[in-house]
Design a protein around this motif. Structure first.
Motif, mmCIF file in Angstrom:
data_model
loop_
_atom_site.group_PDB
_atom_site.id
_atom_site.type_symbol
_atom_site.label_atom_id
_atom_site.label_comp_id
_atom_site.label_asym_id
_atom_site.label_seq_id
_atom_site.Cartn_x
_atom_site.Cartn_y
_atom_site.Cartn_z
ATOM 1 N N ARG A 32 0.832 -1.209 0.000
ATOM 2 C CA ARG A 32 0.000 0.000 0.000
ATOM 3 C C ARG A 32 0.863 1.253 0.000
ATOM 4 O O ARG A 32 0.579 2.218 -0.715
ATOM 5 N N GLU A 33 1.915 1.236 0.814
ATOM 6 C CA GLU A 33 2.787 2.406 0.887
ATOM 7 C C GLU A 33 3.491 2.648 -0.445
ATOM 8 O O GLU A 33 3.605 3.793 -0.896
ATOM 9 N N GLY A 88 2.394 1.709 -3.342
ATOM 10 C CA GLY A 88 1.360 2.145 -4.273
ATOM 11 C C GLY A 88 1.053 3.629 -4.141
ATOM 12 O O GLY A 88 0.867 4.329 -5.145
ATOM 13 N N VAL A 89 1.001 4.126 -2.903
ATOM 14 C CA VAL A 89 0.740 5.552 -2.675
ATOM 15 C C VAL A 89 1.853 6.397 -3.294
ATOM 16 O O VAL A 89 1.583 7.416 -3.954
ATOM 17 N N TRP A 90 3.105 5.970 -3.109
ATOM 18 C CA TRP A 90 4.229 6.704 -3.691
ATOM 19 C C TRP A 90 4.134 6.735 -5.208
ATOM 20 O O TRP A 90 4.352 7.784 -5.841
ATOM 21 N N VAL A 141 1.446 6.430 -7.068
ATOM 22 C CA VAL A 141 0.318 7.281 -7.477
ATOM 23 C C VAL A 141 0.717 8.751 -7.418
ATOM 24 O O VAL A 141 0.442 9.531 -8.343
ATOM 25 N N LEU A 142 1.383 9.136 -6.325
ATOM 26 C CA LEU A 142 1.783 10.527 -6.183
ATOM 27 C C LEU A 142 2.794 10.939 -7.251
ATOM 28 O O LEU A 142 2.727 12.044 -7.794
#
Length: 432
Positions: A289-290, A292-294, A296-297
């Motif tokens: 998840r972490e 993935g967030v990076w 996406v950003l």
């Protein structure tokens, strides 16, 4: 046809230099940031000198002892030598097992050097040279006879040999390591600091250090980490089961009310990249998840900005599209041209992003190499940082470039599709 589209795309570049420059720069920055992150992860898990067998390597980094009745009473460090000898060394069906200390500071002085040099020292065994694929420039590793008898011999890095002696042909020479005399038996190509398990300036048998041979707390907690080289990665489950069975039997004994908890160790090497402490098991869902967030950003925000720019540009090109439709151009042909225009811009952005990522990695390598370790800090001394084989890996770049191309195409195709759906009359009226 494709050649004609590319020629038209170059003409469009000249007609809209500001838009083209912003598009290429935006794409380049997105690719550069993702490329830096991808290279950092590759450095942590890739088969890189001298850790060329990471893909089939298990690692046990720390031992965790906790109270049977109250787990809050606990202690954590690396493994003791007695535990390594009882649990890891006897493992069957593996290529090699090595016990190695973490790199620690030491002082070295040769007959030629006027002052002591600060270096990184690592203690290990003869299997170390089987698990890790070092390139010997001169000499050879210390032998099993040297190891068993505790002979004061060392292998040094090429960098240290040049610092201490001004040359690399130093086999047979002597140096003082922490005020004790040692003979050099081999010189290896210097590894990068990023290769945590193998990195050092000096490697010596742990039998030379009497403190390493002493008993430790509960005969478990000590100074050694363990690397296990498997024949194939598929052997990992069987080997891990053997370790777990030994620990189960170990915990049946009385150890002052303590028991050992592995938390999934030994891990495959790539999993150790996410390892932070021995007090909890890795949560891979949280880690993904972490990441993935990076991603996406780093990718979605530039893609949205580029999509807005392209939508604005397509609005200005509606009269051109209307005229071409009036003269028989199909929507598919216009759509293909727009796709090739954006592919050209994305390719230019990819080249720029690759160059930017090289610059960022070299200029900021002092703290980037430690960024994935739960914090950032400067590298110790004049150590080897990022090497060429880490920096340019074709598969890493192609994967990063493919992801950025897909996102850029999506950001371009959506506004292009919406614009081309408008009828000829509306498009032509945009001239007024």
């Amino acid at each position: 046809m494709i050649g004609k589209y590319l020629q038209q795309s170059f003409v469009m570049l000249k007609q809209s230099p500001l838009f083209s420059a912003l598009y290429v720069l935006g794409t380049g920055l997105a690719i550069a940031l993702v490329m830096v992150l991808a290279v950092l992860y590759y450095i942590k898990v890739g088969d890189i000198y001298p850790e060329k067998h990471r893909s089939r390597m298990l690692v046990a980094l720390s031992a965790h002892m906790q109270g049977r009745e109250d787990p809050s009473y606990n202690t954590t460090w690396c493994y003791s030598l007695p535990f390594v000898k009882e649990c890891f060394y006897p493992l069957e069906g593996v290529e090699a097992v090595t016990a190695v200390t973490e790199a620690r500071s030491a002082l070295v002085k040769s007959d030629l050097s006027k002052r002591s040099l600060s270096v990184m020292q690592k203690l290990t065994d003869t299997a170390f040279w089987k698990v890790f694929d070092f390139e010997f420039i001169a000499g050879s590793p210390f032998t099993e006879a040297d190891f068993q008898s505790g002979m004061p011999v060392v292998v040094v890095s090429e960098r240290l040999a040049r610092r201490a002696f001004g040359r690399t042909d130093v086999v047979g020479s002597e140096l003082k390591l922490n005020h004790r005399q040692y003979r050099i038996c081999g010189v290896v190509k210097s590894p990068s600091y990023a290769m945590k398990l193998s990195f050092a300036d000096v490697w010596m048998p742990y039998t030379c250090d009497a403190d390493m041979l002493k008993s430790s707390y509960l005969d478990v907690i000590g100074a050694f980490q363990v690397a296990i080289l498997l024949h194939t990665a598929g052997d990992a489950g069987r080997v891990r089961a053997c370790v777990e069975e030994y620990v189960r039997k170990f915990n049946l004994q009385q150890h002052d009310g303590y028991e050992m908890v592995l938390h999934g160790q030994p891990y495959m090497h790539w999993k150790s990249m996410f390892y932070q402490n021995a007090m909890e098991e890795l949560d891979y869902a949280k880690i993904l998840r972490e990441i993935g967030v990076w991603l996406v950003l780093l990718l979605l925000v530039p893609a949205l900005n580029l999509s807005g720019m392209i939508a604005s540009r397509m609005e200005r090109r509606l009269p051109e599209m209307g005229v071409r439709k009036a003269f028989g151009a199909t929507g598919g042909r216009l759509f293909s041209q727009i796709v090739w225009e954006n592919l050209l811009l994305t390719t230019l952005g990819g080249v720029l992003g690759l160059l930017l990522s090289f610059g960022m990695l070299f200029l900021a390598q002092q703290w980037l190499l430690t960024m994935l370790d739960g914090g950032t800090k400067l590298l110790p001394g004049e150590v080897q940082g990022i090497t060429w084989d880490m920096l340019f890996n074709p598969s890493v770049f192609m994967l990063t470039f493919f992801i950025c191309v897909v996102l850029n195409l999506i950001s371009a195709l959506v506004p292009a599709y919406l614009s081309l759906k408008k009828d000829i009359v509306y498009s032509l009226n945009k001239q007024k």
